[in-house]
Design a protein around this motif. Sequence first.
Motif, short mmCIF file in Angstrom:
data_model
loop_
_atom_site.label_atom_id
_atom_site.label_comp_id
_atom_site.label_asym_id
_atom_site.label_seq_id
_atom_site.Cartn_x
_atom_site.Cartn_y
_atom_site.Cartn_z
N LYS A 208 -1.83 3.57 -3.17
CA LYS A 208 -0.78 3.79 -1.82
C LYS A 208 0.12 2.64 -1.57
O LYS A 208 -0.13 1.39 -1.90
CB LYS A 208 -1.80 3.85 -0.44
N ARG B 292 5.06 3.16 4.28
CA ARG B 292 4.59 4.75 4.69
C ARG B 292 5.04 5.00 6.03
O ARG B 292 5.35 6.31 6.07
CB ARG B 292 2.97 4.79 4.60
N THR C 112 7.34 10.88 0.10
CA THR C 112 6.27 10.60 0.99
C THR C 112 4.76 10.87 0.46
O THR C 112 3.75 9.97 0.36
CB THR C 112 6.29 11.04 2.50
N ASN D 1 3.73 8.98 -2.46
CA ASN D 1 3.12 7.64 -2.23
C ASN D 1 1.97 7.39 -1.52
O ASN D 1 1.43 6.25 -1.38
CB ASN D 1 4.45 6.90 -1.66
N ILE D 2 1.52 8.35 -0.87
CA ILE D 2 0.30 8.66 -0.12
C ILE D 2 -0.82 9.07 -0.85
O ILE D 2 -1.82 8.70 -0.91
CB ILE D 2 0.44 8.94 1.22
#
Length: 160
Positions: A17, A23, A73, A76-77
């Motif tokens: 993460k 984020r 997004t 990346n999470i």
Amino acid sequence: MKQYSLTGNKLHLKVKKTPFLVRIFLISLTSFIFLMPFISAILIISSDSEFKLGNFLLFIFCGLVGFYFLRLTLWNIYGREIIIFKENKFSYNTDYKWFKGKMQHLEINEPLEFGINPIGYEEDFKGALEISSGELFFHCVTKMSEAELKELIIELEFLK
């Protein structure tokens, strides 16, 4: 915490993460891009203006850019790569939690070889898994420490 899990012939590579503030920024930017056409539509309706072609193009543009940022997004999470090894092929898929990428099937004629593709600065000791078979080269995108990659390669050698 390991960034990978190997169960049977199925390998999951999990993306680490991003930092919390990054984020928050990505989520805010994605939300803004998706909300911008709706806000502009409300403003057009409330000001009794005409709905023009430019407004429609704005909707389409924001939808495409918003979809790209949504994928960025989510990757990346929640991002992870799924690799399934079979007799004479392996399959590769990306998972964004809310949706999955297209499954790729790669035929192999020679035994698989595993290596490390260095990423970033040498002193970071980071890399990505590299899978090769004869003239076929496949690079994973999940960035991992070299020590963890070496451990993974040892485990993958037992699959041969």
